[in-house]
Design an enzyme around this catalytic site. Structure first.
Site, short mmCIF file in Angstrom:
data_model
loop_
_atom_site.label_atom_id
_atom_site.label_comp_id
_atom_site.label_asym_id
_atom_site.label_seq_id
_atom_site.Cartn_x
_atom_site.Cartn_y
_atom_site.Cartn_z
N ILE A 223 0.74 -1.24 0.10
CA ILE A 223 -0.12 0.14 0.01
C ILE A 223 0.79 1.32 0.01
O ILE A 223 0.40 2.41 -0.03
CB ILE A 223 -1.18 0.13 1.25
CG1 ILE A 223 -0.30 -0.19 2.61
CG2 ILE A 223 -2.17 -1.03 0.56
CD1 ILE A 223 0.40 0.91 2.96
N LYS B 40 15.10 -0.90 6.50
CA LYS B 40 13.89 -2.12 6.60
C LYS B 40 14.32 -3.50 7.21
O LYS B 40 15.12 -4.13 6.56
CB LYS B 40 13.19 -2.46 5.16
CG LYS B 40 12.15 -3.33 5.23
CD LYS B 40 11.59 -3.45 3.62
CE LYS B 40 10.42 -4.09 3.37
NZ LYS B 40 9.25 -3.42 3.89
N ASN C 258 -2.25 7.25 0.57
CA ASN C 258 -1.56 7.18 -0.71
C ASN C 258 -2.54 6.23 -1.61
O ASN C 258 -3.09 5.29 -1.34
CB ASN C 258 -0.24 5.92 -0.29
CG ASN C 258 0.37 5.71 -1.78
OD1 ASN C 258 0.71 6.49 -2.33
ND2 ASN C 258 0.76 4.34 -1.92
N THR C 259 -2.66 6.70 -2.77
CA THR C 259 -3.61 6.28 -3.68
C THR C 259 -3.30 4.92 -4.35
O THR C 259 -1.85 4.95 -4.87
CB THR C 259 -3.73 7.38 -5.03
OG1 THR C 259 -4.15 8.65 -4.45
CG2 THR C 259 -4.73 6.82 -6.01
#
EC number: 6.3.3.3
Length: 231
Positions: A17, A41, A179-180
């Site tokens: 996402i 990460k 966030n699109t």
């Protein structure tokens, strides 16, 4: 462990996402403020060997966006090859994920930079092994959280449940980013309005679908973020 003003843990309402895009955008935005930045990460599943080195797209994006070039073993202490849930991959590849090692790697990174942006894996409560989840990792790091909301049908429920889960761990939600994900989503602005009414933390921006080359996306996304309310 002493807290710092600019270190954050980035989580999301789901996998795929835009956590990495937002994390890399945050690194660019912090650099624009004159801060030395590095991404982390701790766990990545889904890597391929190139020229004798394991590469993961998310990790590579964070490395490219950072102004501090740190050792890969610190940026991603657990880099695994199979693209699946981390606890499954760790068992398959005989990797033992341990929180103290992640914390130690983070502490080494913060000695090298003014800002460390730590990106989680998947959503907020993803199993890492039989006992530990990403929520435990976030709690151990004890960083303020930035939530990435993937804008698609169902995002309000996913966002509000994640906000509750973050609070239940005693962590502070510093802000959230829309966030699109689905460019054809109906009534996106109305969904954002509903989230703004229900989430106490500030909205830091809304990133649209970006029609730019992949290597330019993080910098382009940074232009849609307003960090003035970020504390």
């Amino acid at each position: 462990m002493q807290k710092r003003q600019h270190d954050f843990f980035v989580t999301g309402t789901d996998t795929e996402i835009g956590k990495t895009l937002v994390s890399a955008a945050l690194l660019h935005a912090m650099q624009a403020q004159g801060l030395r930045s590095v991404g982390m990460k701790p766990i990545a599943a889904g890597a391929e060997m190139r020229d004798g080195v394991l590469h993961n797209e998310d990790v590579d994006m964070l490395v490219a966006a950072a102004s501090v070039k740190a050792e890969l073993a610190l940026v991603c202490p657990y880099l695994m090859q199979t693209p699946a849930a981390p606890h499954i991959v760790a068992e398959l590849e005989q990797v033992k994920i341990e929180l103290p090692h992640i914390i130690n790697s983070y502490q080494q990174l913060r000695e090298q930079a003014d800002v460390v942006i730590v990106e989680g894996v998947g959503g907020f409560c993803v199993p890492l092994n039989a006992q530990v989840t990403t929520a435990d990792m976030a709690q151990a790091l004890d960083l303020p959280v930035i939530l990435v909301v993937g804008m698609r049908l169902g995002c309000i429920n996913h966002a509000l449940l994640t906000v509750e889960a973050i609070a239940a761990r005693g962590l502070r939600l510093a802000g959230w980013v829309a966030n699109t994900v689905d460019a054809n989503m109906l009534y996106p602005q109305e969904n954002i309005a509903a989230l703004r009414e229900r989430i106490a933390a500030p909205m830091l921006g809304h990133i649209p679908r970006l029609n730019v080359p992949d290597h330019e996306k993080a910098k382009a996304a940074a232009s849609y973020l307003d960090l003035s309310q970020l504390k």
